[in-house]
Design a protein around this motif. Sequence first.
Motif, mmCIF file in Angstrom:
data_model
loop_
_atom_site.group_PDB
_atom_site.id
_atom_site.type_symbol
_atom_site.label_atom_id
_atom_site.label_comp_id
_atom_site.label_asym_id
_atom_site.label_seq_id
_atom_site.Cartn_x
_atom_site.Cartn_y
_atom_site.Cartn_z
ATOM 1 N N ARG A 1 3.287 -6.267 -6.879
ATOM 2 C CA ARG A 1 3.460 -4.985 -6.172
ATOM 3 C C ARG A 1 3.127 -3.797 -7.090
ATOM 4 O O ARG A 1 3.523 -2.677 -6.829
ATOM 5 C CB ARG A 1 4.899 -4.885 -5.657
ATOM 6 N N ASN A 2 2.393 -4.109 -8.154
ATOM 7 C CA ASN A 2 2.078 -3.071 -9.134
ATOM 8 C C ASN A 2 1.091 -2.031 -8.619
ATOM 9 O O ASN A 2 0.944 -0.961 -9.201
ATOM 10 C CB ASN A 2 1.523 -3.706 -10.415
ATOM 11 N N GLY A 3 0.392 -2.353 -7.556
ATOM 12 C CA GLY A 3 -0.603 -1.426 -7.019
ATOM 13 C C GLY A 3 -0.027 -0.108 -6.563
ATOM 14 O O GLY A 3 -0.726 0.908 -6.484
ATOM 15 N N VAL A 4 1.295 -0.083 -6.241
ATOM 16 C CA VAL A 4 1.923 1.174 -5.806
ATOM 17 C C VAL A 4 2.823 1.731 -6.908
ATOM 18 O O VAL A 4 3.635 2.622 -6.663
ATOM 19 C CB VAL A 4 2.742 0.959 -4.509
ATOM 20 N N ARG A 5 2.668 1.209 -8.124
ATOM 21 C CA ARG A 5 3.528 1.642 -9.236
ATOM 22 C C ARG A 5 2.713 2.253 -10.382
ATOM 23 O O ARG A 5 3.127 2.253 -11.532
ATOM 24 C CB ARG A 5 4.351 0.462 -9.748
ATOM 25 N N THR A 6 1.554 2.763 -10.073
ATOM 26 C CA THR A 6 0.677 3.348 -11.104
ATOM 27 C C THR A 6 1.222 4.694 -11.577
ATOM 28 O O THR A 6 2.059 5.304 -10.913
ATOM 29 C CB THR A 6 -0.740 3.528 -10.541
ATOM 30 N N ARG B 1 0.844 -1.207 0.000
ATOM 31 C CA ARG B 1 0.000 0.000 0.000
ATOM 32 C C ARG B 1 0.873 1.248 0.000
ATOM 33 O O ARG B 1 2.023 1.235 0.449
ATOM 34 C CB ARG B 1 -0.920 0.022 1.229
ATOM 35 N N ARG B 2 0.309 2.333 -0.505
ATOM 36 C CA ARG B 2 0.988 3.626 -0.453
ATOM 37 C C ARG B 2 0.775 4.281 0.920
ATOM 38 O O ARG B 2 -0.043 3.829 1.720
ATOM 39 C CB ARG B 2 0.447 4.560 -1.546
ATOM 40 N N GLY C 1 -3.155 7.587 -4.166
ATOM 41 C CA GLY C 1 -3.703 6.314 -3.717
ATOM 42 C C GLY C 1 -3.038 5.137 -4.411
ATOM 43 O O GLY C 1 -2.041 5.302 -5.139
ATOM 44 N N ASP C 2 -3.586 3.932 -4.204
ATOM 45 C CA ASP C 2 -3.003 2.729 -4.805
ATOM 46 C C ASP C 2 -4.126 1.817 -5.330
ATOM 47 O O ASP C 2 -5.307 2.144 -5.223
ATOM 48 C CB ASP C 2 -2.114 1.998 -3.791
ATOM 49 N N ASN C 3 -3.736 0.675 -5.860
ATOM 50 C CA ASN C 3 -4.698 -0.322 -6.346
ATOM 51 C C ASN C 3 -4.093 -1.705 -6.167
ATOM 52 O O ASN C 3 -3.443 -2.230 -7.066
ATOM 53 C CB ASN C 3 -5.026 -0.056 -7.820
#
Length: 844
Positions: free
Chosen positions: A131-136, A85-86, A123-125
């Motif tokens: 770990r792509n949710g914090v690499r948008t 998470r971010r 935010g994140d996804n």
Amino acid sequence: GDECHMAFHFPLMPRMYIALQMEDAFPIVDMLEQTPEIPETCQWATFLRNHDELTLEMVTDEERDYMYRVYARDPKARINMGIRRRLAPLLNNNRRKIELLNFLLFSLPGTPIIYYGDEIGMGDNYYLGDRNGVRTPMQWNSDKNAGFSKVNPQQLYLPVIIDPEYHYETVNVENQEKNLSSLLWWMRRIIAMRKKYKAFGRGSIKFIHSGNSKILSFIRSYNNEHLLVIINLSRFTQVGFLNLSEFYGYIPFELFGQQKFPIITEQEYTITMGPYDHFWLELQPDKKSLEIKTQSPEVFRLKSNAWQEIFNIYREYIEKEIMPDYLMTGRWFRAKTKKINRCQISEKMFFKLESSQVSLLFITLYYTEGEAETYCLPCTCTQGVYAERIKEQYTSAVILKFFLNEQECILYDAFYDSNFQAYLFSLIKDSQNLISENQLITLKGECFKSELKTNWDNIISSQILKTEQSNTSILFENRFFLKAFRKVENDINPEMEMNKFLTLKQFKNIPRFFGSITFKDEETNISSVFGILQEFIPSQGDAWTLTLNEIKLYFERVLARKNENPALPSIPTSFYQCGYSSSPELIQNLIGSFYAERAKLLGIHTAEMHISLLDSTDAAFSMEEFNLLYQRSIYQSIRVSVRKTISSLSDKIKSFDPNIRILAENIINNEKIFLAKIKKLLDIKIDCFRIRIHGDYHLGQLLYNGKDFYIIDFEGEPLRPIGERKLKKTAIRDIVGMVRSFQYAVYHTLYKSSTFREEDIVYLKNWGGVWYEYIFRYFIRGYFQKATNTQLLPESEEQFALIMEAFLIDKLFYEINYELNNRMDWIIIPLKGLTDLIEKGKKS
């Protein structure tokens, strides 16, 4: 140290989250105490988040379980041995928590690393997998793909965030650039402030016990730089008690607002903090505090019932060793740059009060250059608990320690004694006289009761004011205000003359005059003012503080429009006719009507004051016309001031910081330009009256009560001789003083307040000039409207501009001289003012 110079401090990172959630400083303190020493050429990289999961590999099983429970309740947010998470979602988008953790990150040893997007609260996804949710994509603006790319959204490696709370159309750089209250701007300010102090990057850390586990406190030190960091980890208000005795006599200054906190004593330092509060405080030695000179019992041991014997038995030592050093610590002592050749207690007066005794010393100082000066210093003695209270609360008041019949005592400034304060009030109220032992000096109280109706009864409490000023002020019951003058002048102080005269003229925008205390030398028949009693004016502060706040708001509005790249508005040519309503719309929006109207009101009251000083049959106040001889005198006076100040600058230039030295060299090299400008005074005939004026007119001399201004301090410029301060001059002198004060406030905000980043200051400098040019014209317009047909101003605006420029030069060089003698760290302000004057001349 030979192969790896920098490493992430992985064990520290999760402890910051644990400490915040548990509201307990222990996890952070414990981990930093376990952190091994590293070579000087190495550094830790500290961080809150990065491109991987929030790793929990270096915590205990219990700590990992706790982190999962409080920060990753959804199992999908967990990956490997961490949390994907971010920062903002981890903290439930709580702005106070986000600020607190970043503040902590920037406060701890190491180089802080910020993960992209966390500076705007992205935010994140975590449904994206791995770990792509914090690499948008970074969210730059509300355009397609959040401004990250112009390609078809389906071609993006990862999709943009469209969660309603963190949607890229709301949370993006462009939006936050426009909002000075945004997280992005908060991050910029704190980073800019951190860069100004080497202690954050290179300094040591020492934890301070606060007696409250929810408060984390430590000191970062590097050479002579000491920064106190205090953080409340709790969601509730907390109180801490810090042992800061190591820094006894130091004063904490809050870095962002430069607010001065109470001085540090040997007692525990009490600090009260709101929810998630945090402070950066720079610890500076109290320049006014004096290390109390404790002599050996054989030297300062009196066996007498009269402590005043100390001035007879040890007089020579006190004159030579004690008094010169003590006087140098007082803001009211005006000869700090002079070398004292000899100090002599020339006269004493004795007061026997109800529960104390006071000796009023007249101390004459003989300098290696210049005339001798005399200062009055009332002294009294105390011991025990009261002595400890004086040492703790009023360190600068203590003159020395000594022993009286084996009891340790202190000799201190009697102005800090409540009995002496009450005595001075009664001296005025009852119009009493007191004669010195040798019959040479009379202390005379005079009351203005017959002229003014007021309640003189029930005056019980009094207190000395701690504000920085060149005199000593005592407040009685929030009704009366006694200003005491330390320097003994051979004439009546203009403060008393002007305040009394304007009170009789019923000028409403001053504190009314109620009485005075004067000295009279019975041999020469010369009188000098010891103090005056005035009406106390309740206020919200002075116009200086009001103006600084307004300038900060103005600069914030300017920065919020920076991306629009607005052109600098043109400067009006007229001084007399520039009004707020006729100003460009951009100026109206940036400055706002509130302060524009206050500047005009200030001009009106200034004119009203001068008009009150016009009509008089009193020779000391009657108006006089200009003549060419007087114009020549003005030119010669300014010329001498310029040349002497440049000589002083040249003597001290080697001690300046490099940036200050460059400015000073520029002023010195352009001396001929300033002399040419002031010589223009000889080319015209000034067509206006000379009157008595305020003489030291600036924003700090005005009290503001939320609705109106009250003019105070008619003493004149303290560095000038008293006779010169009483000369009749053109009212333009006061106008220039206020105009210069507006510019001073702009420079102070830019260069002394630490409010804005270096890169912002470069941009804001020209906009600060725009604010100054419009505001002083609003002020002059208000003055001109009130003073029309009074001959206070010349009818020709061209003539007014020429006179104003000459007086501005005089004022700027006076300021340089004042700052050289009193506040060297402020000298950049008048130097910048003269530099701008040179540049303005080149453009025209």
